[in-house]
Design a protein around this motif. Structure first.
Motif, short mmCIF file in Angstrom:
data_model
loop_
_atom_site.label_atom_id
_atom_site.label_comp_id
_atom_site.label_asym_id
_atom_site.label_seq_id
_atom_site.Cartn_x
_atom_site.Cartn_y
_atom_site.Cartn_z
N GLU A 63 -63.59 8.96 63.50
CA GLU A 63 -63.05 10.02 64.01
C GLU A 63 -61.80 9.55 64.59
O GLU A 63 -61.99 8.84 65.90
N LEU A 64 -60.45 9.90 64.27
CA LEU A 64 -59.32 9.13 64.95
C LEU A 64 -59.08 9.63 66.20
O LEU A 64 -58.14 8.87 66.99
N SER A 65 -59.76 10.53 66.63
CA SER A 65 -59.55 11.00 68.05
C SER A 65 -60.33 10.03 68.99
O SER A 65 -60.12 10.16 70.30
N ALA A 67 -60.96 6.26 70.23
CA ALA A 67 -60.33 4.88 69.85
C ALA A 67 -61.67 4.10 69.65
O ALA A 67 -61.55 3.01 68.77
N VAL A 68 -62.88 4.21 70.28
CA VAL A 68 -63.93 3.33 69.86
C VAL A 68 -64.24 3.27 68.40
O VAL A 68 -64.50 2.25 67.55
N GLU A 69 -64.01 4.61 67.75
CA GLU A 69 -64.33 4.66 66.44
C GLU A 69 -63.20 3.88 65.35
O GLU A 69 -63.68 3.27 64.39
N VAL A 70 -62.07 3.93 65.84
CA VAL A 70 -60.94 3.40 65.21
C VAL A 70 -61.35 1.97 65.10
O VAL A 70 -61.14 1.27 64.21
N GLU A 71 -61.40 1.34 66.37
CA GLU A 71 -61.89 -0.11 66.56
C GLU A 71 -62.88 -0.39 65.40
O GLU A 71 -62.87 -1.51 64.93
#
Length: 248
Positions: A63-65, A67-71
């Motif tokens: 979920e790109l909203s 930051a933790v998931e992007v990381e």
């Protein structure tokens, strides 16, 4: 023109719309793919289609909203040992169309900037040092030509911010084989663009990917898909290198 055969590209928002078209086109050129969507199941169709073209591919979700998931997504790709040479930051969100634009809630800006500006830049910052170390890289950030439309303020502001940071960042790589540019797919009939849009998603090809194939060491440019509609990738690259100037 860059030969992408055997290289790996990360494409965000690959399950549908412009990202789906870009994924299929890149696979046709022999490029291996990391396909992103919010849910892995959303990419099952495109994964099967590109693998049938003979390239390697796998799916990641985030979920790109958040930051933790992007990381976590970027860490997962690194742990698999995948060397990403190409990034197509395609995923984006248009939160709402506000007829009463003076009542636009701040949440429109918050979500728009998280997905349309911050997540793409997190990905850029992650991969650029690795690209510099290897001496090659291509990043294409998907922007928008929207203007004079305060009804979509969160969306347009977040895309304008993406333009700004991309152009500023690109100045640091001008003259190298690590290139970062912008692409505007135009108003297309996608989930984001709506059925009212005048253009089919297919019309964005090859314009939204021409920034991958140009080989003139110039960054910070804006590639409008409408300028390349109907051209082969070879013709598109020639036009881009000859006619689209660097801002520096």
């Amino acid at each position: 023109m860059v030969d992408v055969k055997g290289r790996w590209a990360l494409i965000t928002g690959a399950s549908r719309g412009i990202g789906y078209q870009a994924a299929k086109f890149m696979a046709q050129q022999g490029c291996n793919l990391v396909l992103h969507s919010r849910e892995e199941s959303h990419c099952h169709k495109v994964l099967q289609e590109v693998q049938e073209m003979g390239v390697e591919a796998y799916v990641v979700s985030a979920e790109l909203s958040e930051a933790v998931e992007v990381e976590k997504m970027l860490a997962f790709i690194d742990e698999k040992g995948t060397i990403i040479d190409i990034v197509l930051n395609n995923a984006g969100v248009q939160v709402a169309y506000r007829d009463e634009y003076l009542q636009t809630p701040m949440s429109d800006y918050d979500l728009s900037f998280r997905i349309n500006t911050m997540a793409p830049m997190m990905i850029c910052y992650h991969y650029l040092p690795k690209m510099v170390e290897r001496g090659f890289g291509r990043i294409v950030n998907t922007s928008s030509g929207i203007m004079l439309d305060p009804q979509q303020a969160g969306y347009s502001a977040s895309k304008a911010a993406l333009d700004k940071v991309t152009i500023d960042l690109g100045s640091k790589y001008e003259g190298t084989d690590v290139m970062i540019n912008l692409a505007d797919p135009g108003w297309c009939r996608t989930d984001l663009g709506s059925e009212k849009a005048p253009n089919a998603p297919e019309s964005a090809i090859p314009g939204v990917v021409v920034g991958v194939f140009v080989d003139d060491k110039k960054s910070g440019r804006w590639f409008a898909a409408s300028d390349f509609h109907g051209l082969s990738i070879e013709e598109a690259v020639e036009k881009a290198e000859k006619e689209i100037k660097s801002p520096y």
